[in-house]
Design a protein around this motif. Sequence first.
Motif, PDB file in Angstrom:
ATOM      1  N   PHE A  20     124.456  62.367 -46.593  1.00 32.12           N
ATOM      2  CA  PHE A  20     125.726  63.243 -47.425  1.00 32.12           C
ATOM      3  C   PHE A  20     126.372  64.024 -47.109  1.00 32.12           C
ATOM      4  O   PHE A  20     127.283  64.485 -47.402  1.00 32.12           O
ATOM      5  N   THR A  38     121.899  55.301 -48.205  1.00 33.91           N
ATOM      6  CA  THR A  38     123.495  54.605 -47.434  1.00 33.91           C
ATOM      7  C   THR A  38     123.858  53.527 -46.627  1.00 33.91           C
ATOM      8  O   THR A  38     124.580  53.532 -46.603  1.00 33.91           O
ATOM      9  N   ILE A  77     130.229  56.687 -43.756  1.00 38.44           N
ATOM     10  CA  ILE A  77     129.630  57.819 -44.513  1.00 38.44           C
ATOM     11  C   ILE A  77     130.684  58.816 -44.343  1.00 38.44           C
ATOM     12  O   ILE A  77     130.311  59.257 -45.387  1.00 38.44           O
TER      13      ILE A  77
END
Lengths: 472, 472
Positions: B292, B318, B370
Motif C-alpha cells: 500500500f 492486497t 495495487i
Amino acid sequence: MNLIPSKTHDNAPRINSVMAEVRKRISARILAPGSKLPSVRAFAKTMLVSTSTVVEAYERLMAEGTIHSRPGSGFYVAAALAPLSLAEIGPKLDHAVDPFWVSRLALDGQSGMIKPGCGWMPPSWMPEEAIRRAMRSVARADTDLLTDYGTPLGLLPLRKLLSRRLSENGVHAAPEHIMLMDSGTHAIDLLCRFLLEPGQTVLVDDPCYFNFHALLRAHRVKIIGVPYTPSGPDVALFEEALNEHKPRLYITNSAIHNPTGAVLSPVTAHRVLMLAERAGLTIIEDDIFADFENQKAPRLAAFDGLSRVVQIGSFSKTLSASIRCGYIAVPQPWIEPLTDMKIATSFSGNQLCEAVVLAALKDGSYRRHIETVKVRLSRARVETTSRLRALGITPWIEPQAGIFLWCILPEGVDAAKVARHALLKHVVLAPGNIFSQSYAALTHMRFNVSQCDDPKMMEVLSEAIDTARSIL
Amino acid sequence: MNLIPSKTHDNAPRINSVMAEVRKRISARILAPGSKLPSVRAFAKTMLVSTSTVVEAYERLMAEGTIHSRPGSGFYVAAALAPLSLAEIGPKLDHAVDPFWVSRLALDGQSGMIKPGCGWMPPSWMPEEAIRRAMRSVARADTDLLTDYGTPLGLLPLRKLLSRRLSENGVHAAPEHIMLMDSGTHAIDLLCRFLLEPGQTVLVDDPCYFNFHALLRAHRVKIIGVPYTPSGPDVALFEEALNEHKPRLYITNSAIHNPTGAVLSPVTAHRVLMLAERAGLTIIEDDIFADFENQKAPRLAAFDGLSRVVQIGSFSKTLSASIRCGYIAVPQPWIEPLTDMKIATSFSGNQLCEAVVLAALKDGSYRRHIETVKVRLSRARVETTSRLRALGITPWIEPQAGIFLWCILPEGVDAAKVARHALLKHVVLAPGNIFSQSYAALTHMRFNVSQCDDPKMMEVLSEAIDTARSIL
C-alpha cells in the motif's frame, strides 16, 4: 515441474517472447542494472507486436521485480539483486534418525527418489481430474469466497457434509461442533495448545505416527508410549500408565492404525474408554485413514459420543496433500475457547482450500476413486507382502486395509542401518524406531504398499539388508 | 452465497433434477431412512433420463451422505442423521471488549453488517479477475502440484519472486532463507514458538495490531507496550523498557503501522536497532501493508540485514484473505530448526495456495490493481477524514498511505460504549483500547477508510456518540 502454464489468452506467446527478449538482454548485459528499457512504442516496432503487448510484458516483468518504472520517465532494469541461490534445499542425509528424518527426506526429496517409507500415495493414485474440476468450479465462485476472510469455524456447507460423513462412522457431531483446520496436524496442534500445559504427560501408542512425537515435543510435554497390540493398545499396560503417570491426554489412530495397520476391537475400545473415564483422561482420535476402510471399525468417538474423545481428520491421504484442509469434531463447550485460540494463532481458516475440497468431495467421482484405490491397495498389499517375505521380511499382522505394512526384518538386522544404506541408492525407508517412544522397534520397518511397485526398490532393500547384516 | 456453481457439463441439469427428486421424496418421507431407492433402471424410466444420469446422481447423493449402497443389493436412504442445526454461528454480542471482540464480530458477521472496524478491504476492492485466472491456471498445473505434499520451505518460484520483491524494499533474503507460511499470523506464531519460553517478556507498540496481544497470550508471555509516536516507538521509553523488563522479543509493523498509519523514521529505526543490539533483542517486523506504500519507508530488516530482525508478510490485505499464504525471511542459521518446527506443527505447507498466489502475482494486472487501490484509498482517506471531522472526530495523524485512520473521539466519549451502541445497528467499530496494552486509548478509534463509504455508517456513528455522551 511446469507449475503455472501460460494463460490460454491468444496473446500469451507474444507477451512471453517480449519478456524473454528483455531477460536475454539483461543477462547478456546489453541492458545493465539500472539502465533504461526501450520505450514501449520503439520496442513494439522492434518486436513486431502491438504496444499493448509490450505494456503487458513490461507489467509482468515489473510484477516479478525484473524491471521497475519511474513515472513520466519510463522503464528501468532493476538494481542488482541480492545473491540468489537456485539450489533447492536438498535431502538432509546427515540428519539424525529421529522423527524428522523420514519427514524431511520424504518432503524434501527431489524427484527420482523412491519413497516406500513415506506416509502417502503417489500423485498418480490421487483423483487428479476431480481436483482440476473442483479448481475450475471454485474459479467461478462468488467474489467473497475468493477474496474475503472465512468464518472462524470454516465453510458451513463443508461442515455439513462432514457432519453427515462422520455420522456414517457413528460419530454424531453437528456442523457447529466441527471446526475446519489447515490439516490433521494443525488440528492436533490446536487441541494440544488448548488442552496441555508444559510438563504434563501424554500417552501415545508404541509404535505410533512419528510426527506425534515431534509435535508433542514442541509442546514440551512428557511422552509415554503404551504398546500397541493387533486389537488396539495393551489394556493392562494402558491402565498401568494411567495410574503411574497421570497423563492429561492420549493421542491415537483408530480405524487403521499408523504404522501397524491394526484395527481397534470393540472390547478394547470399551475398556480404554472406561479407564479414560475413571482417570479423567481426554483422547484425541486421529481418523485420517477412515476412507480406506473396507469394513467399519469401532471409533472411540462413536462409543463415547464426543464427550471426552475429540475426533480429527483430513483429506491429505485420499484427496490431496497439496490442498490443506482438516477438521476437529469436539464437545460443544470447547467450541468457543477453541475458536478464540484459532483466531489468535491463525486468524482465519483456509476458505479457498475448504471450497476446493467441498467441490471435490461433492463430485460423484470421489467415491469411485476411493473404491478403485481400495482395490489397488489390496492388490499392492498382497504383492508387496510376497516380495518382502522373499527377502525374509515378515509382516507383523496382515492388515485388512490401508497403505501400511508394519514388518519385522530378518533377525538382528538394524532397520536404521538398512535405511541409511538404502538412502544412498535414493530409496527412503521408514525404520521402526522413529515410530517407537521406547526404541523397541529396532528391527521393524514400515512399508507403504502404494509406493513399493518400483522393482529397484526391492533390489536396493535386499542389498541394504545384506550390508547391514555384514556389519552386525 | 453460491459457493460452487454447477458443472458446465451438459448433463448437469438432468443429474440435478434426479438428485432433487430423491431429496424431495426423502424429506416428504416417501422414502424413509433406511428404505431402498428405486433401481437405476426403473428410476431412469420414471425420470425420462439415461441410466448413466441416474448412476451419476446416486453417486453424488452417496458422496454427500444422503444415500448409501449395499453391494449386490442396491441403494438405500441413509439412516437418520444426527440433529443438525442450520444456524450459522452468529456474532458474539456478549463477548468482552477484548482483542477477540472485533475479530469475532468482523469474521463471524452476517452479510449486512457494515465493518469500518475491520482490518481489510471489501471484496469489491480485491483483484477478483486475477484470482479467477490464477485458479484456472493452477487447475491445469502438474499432478504433483495438485496432489502431493509441498516441500517444507514452500514453492521455490514463489520464494524467488518474494526474494526479488523484498530486495525492492532493501531487504536481501535469498530464496532459501524465505519460508512460506499459511498466513502472517501463522508466521509470527511459528517464530514465537521458536524464540519464546513461557514467562518471558515481549515488547509491542502501544497501540498495536490487537491480535498480537491475543497471539502472545497464547504463548503465555508477559506483554509490555511501548508508546508509539508518529515516527515509530518512543525511543526513550523503548530503552527504559529494555532495561526494566529485559524482553526477549519486540513485535512491530513498520512501513504502515497498524492501527496508527504512522511510518518509522530512519533515525528511529537506527536507534531502535542500536538498542536492540546492545540488549540482545530479537525483532519481528510485520510488513503486511508493504504494497500500500506510496513512498518507501525504512525497514528495520533492511537496516539490520536480517541479523536480529526477522521479516514476515502476507497477501491477505492486497490479494486475497481467502487464499492463505504468508512468509518469513530469517537469518540463515534459523532455517533448519524452523523447518523442523514447521513440520512438527503443520507437517507441510499449503502448496495449492502458494501456486495460486504465485500465478496471481505474476499476472501483470496485480501491479495495476495495487495502483488503482492506492488512488482509491487516498480518495477514501480524504473523504472519511472530512466526514469524521464533521462529527468532532480528529485523526491522530494524517497517514500517507494504507487503510487506517487512528482517531480521537470528542472529549470524554468512551469508544467501547460507542462501539457497543453501533453494533446494535449492525456497524462493527474498533474501539481504541483493544489495541492498547495499557488501556490508554479509551477515546481512540480505528477506522478503515475502505469500509466507510456507506452513508448509514456515519449516521450510526453520530447517534452512538450522542448516546455514549448522554450516559457519561
